[in-house]
Design a protein around this motif. Structure first.
Motif, PDB file in Angstrom:
ATOM      1  N   ALA A 144       7.537   6.055  -6.030  1.00 13.66           N
ATOM      2  CA  ALA A 144       7.868   4.674  -6.373  1.00 13.66           C
ATOM      3  C   ALA A 144       9.222   4.269  -5.803  1.00 13.66           C
TER       4      ALA A 144
ATOM      5  N   GLU B 188      -1.689   6.828  -6.210  1.00 15.90           N
ATOM      6  CA  GLU B 188      -0.316   6.952  -6.699  1.00 15.90           C
ATOM      7  C   GLU B 188       0.252   8.356  -6.524  1.00 15.90           C
TER       8      GLU B 188
ATOM      9  N   ARG C   3       0.486   9.510  -3.649  1.00 14.68           N
ATOM     10  CA  ARG C   3       1.084   9.390  -2.322  1.00 14.68           C
ATOM     11  C   ARG C   3       2.211   8.375  -2.385  1.00 14.68           C
ATOM     12  N   GLY C   4       3.364   8.697  -1.885  1.00 18.62           N
ATOM     13  CA  GLY C   4       4.464   7.747  -1.841  1.00 18.62           C
ATOM     14  C   GLY C   4       5.152   7.609  -3.182  1.00 18.62           C
TER      15      GLY C   4
ATOM     16  N   PHE D 193       9.818   2.465  -2.534  1.00 21.09           N
ATOM     17  CA  PHE D 193       9.484   1.048  -2.414  1.00 21.09           C
ATOM     18  C   PHE D 193      10.423   0.167  -3.236  1.00 21.09           C
TER      19      PHE D 193
ATOM     20  N   SER E 233       4.646   8.865 -13.646  1.00 16.91           N
ATOM     21  CA  SER E 233       4.477   7.765 -12.693  1.00 16.91           C
ATOM     22  C   SER E 233       4.740   6.416 -13.343  1.00 16.91           C
TER      23      SER E 233
ATOM     24  N   PRO F 286       3.470  -2.879 -10.295  1.00 19.41           N
ATOM     25  CA  PRO F 286       2.927  -1.733  -9.548  1.00 19.41           C
ATOM     26  C   PRO F 286       1.884  -0.967 -10.348  1.00 19.41           C
TER      27      PRO F 286
ATOM     28  N   LEU G 293       1.868  -2.662  -6.074  1.00 18.37           N
ATOM     29  CA  LEU G 293       1.827  -1.453  -5.250  1.00 18.37           C
ATOM     30  C   LEU G 293       0.573  -0.699  -5.643  1.00 18.37           C
TER      31      LEU G 293
ATOM     32  N   CYS H  54       7.779   3.719 -12.342  1.00 21.91           N
ATOM     33  CA  CYS H  54       7.587   2.277 -12.145  1.00 21.91           C
ATOM     34  C   CYS H  54       8.612   1.471 -12.943  1.00 21.91           C
TER      35      CYS H  54
ATOM     36  N   ASN I  31       0.841  -1.188   0.000  1.00 19.12           N
ATOM     37  CA  ASN I  31       0.000   0.000   0.000  1.00 19.12           C
ATOM     38  C   ASN I  31       0.882   1.246   0.000  1.00 19.12           C
ATOM     39  N   ARG I  32       0.690   2.117  -0.991  1.00 21.44           N
ATOM     40  CA  ARG I  32       1.514   3.324  -1.103  1.00 21.44           C
ATOM     41  C   ARG I  32       1.417   4.239   0.113  1.00 21.44           C
TER      42      ARG I  32
END
Length: 346
Positions: free
Chosen positions: A184, A179, A181-182, A187, A213, A203, A175, A217, A147-148
């Motif tokens: 890539a 998207e 939030r947090g 992680f 984004s 993800p 993931l 990834c 979870n992001r």
């Protein structure tokens, strides 16, 4: 009128289906009654024959509303028998829609508090998948998703758990959640653990935010597949990169419209992605909330984007090739696609 083939009979793989979101509406209503859960009015209206809730998830408030509905549904899954029922019914729906291989996505931490912990929760899910495979004949595996909005250390714990159960039916690591939030790259270690353990990297990206984004990834998480990825259509160079690397985008047309990413089904850039050579796997995402399952996504491609039966067959082939199914299963499914296309239309 041109005679066309039944897309529910087209063998295909389903690579983007979330666990709670796969539930039948009637099942959720029964479980809510069983546990005395008062569901949000927007959800009960949709479940009892109304229109799916329209959620502008492209803004923070809209995403919060979507997450609230999802969390309410998830709160009704409390006992192992609820998990077994959900998985069995999801498999039955998949078979009805022509899906012959399903990779269902789940964050087991969401269910752990009621099922005795993280490991028992995942084992119950995997046991339920084994039972559904025996009962329905579908090929089915699990993609564990972090979870992001949670700490990256939690993702590492999940990645290690996913690798531990790779021989029990876990095939990939994802993931999910907002998207925006947090980053890539936060992680990257979790995904490295998963890849080193032989799992696919899948993800989410390129849905609520733009092409950057998707690039993240690819660059930070070495994605084999992208959950959604539709916003890559805004960047020709990125489209070429996805095509060259044959990274499958799990495109969910009905979800994109329901969440306000695009206004109308015809606005989803299916044609752009397909004609750029990007492999696609159509997905239903969360049918519970969006009101349509897998076959309906192929109908959207046909009705709103002019996909011919030959092109729909190619979409099905791409979904199979992008899956984690064993080679012999892929070969059988691909042969089935050829048979579907060779059969007379109508």
């Amino acid at each position: 009128m041109e005679r066309v083939r039944d897309v529910s009979e087209l063998p295909k793989a389903h690579l983007h289906l979330h666990f709670t979101g796969s539930m039948r509406p009637a099942t959720l209503l029964e479980l809510a009654d069983k546990y005395g859960v008062r569901l949000p009015e927007a959800l009960t209206d949709a479940l009892t024959g109304g229109e799916p809730p329209r959620l502008r998830a492209t803004d923070e408030r809209g995403w919060f509303r979507f997450q609230r509905l999802y969390d309410a549904a998830r709160s009704c899954l409390r006992e192992p028998e609820d998990i077994r029922r959900l998985v069995r019914e999801a498999a039955e729906e998949e078979v009805r829609d022509g899906s012959r291989w399903l990779e269902i996505q789940v964050d087991p931490t969401s269910y752990a508090p009621r099922l005795g912990g993280l490991i028992p929760a995942l084992e119950i899910i995997l046991d339920s998948v084994d039972a559904a495979v025996r009962d329905t004949g579908i090929g089915m595996r699990v993609l564990v998703a972090a979870n992001r909005v949670k700490h990256p250390l939690d993702a590492r714990t999940l990645a290690r758990l996913a690798v531990r159960y790779a021989d029990r039916g876990v095939v990939g690591f994802g993931l999910s959640n907002d998207e925006r939030r947090g980053m890539a790259r936060d992680f990257d270690r979790a995904f490295a653990i998963a890849r080193e353990g032989g799992l696919l990297s899948a993800p989410h990206g390129g849905e609520l935010t733009g092409p950057a984004s998707v690039r993240d990834c690819l660059d930070d998480l070495e994605a084999d597949r992208i959950g959604h990825g539709v916003r890559a259509a805004e960047d020709p160079w990125l489209l070429q990169r996805l095509a060259d690397r044959q990274v499958t985008c799990e495109v969910c047309p009905a979800s994109n419209v329901a969440l306000g990413v695009y206004d109308k089904p015809e606005d989803v850039p299916l044609r752009t992605l397909f004609e750029a050579g990007v492999p696609l796997a159509l997905g239903a995402d969360d049918p519970l909330l969006f009101g349509s399952r897998l076959a309906a996504q192929y109908e959207i491609a046909r009705l709103h984007h002019g996909f011919t039966d030959a092109e729909l067959a190619e979409l099905a082939r791409q979904s199979v090739r992008g899956s984690a199914a064993p080679q012999d299963v892929k070969a059988k499914l691909l042969a089935g696609v050829d048979e579907w296309l060779a059969a007379p239309a109508g």
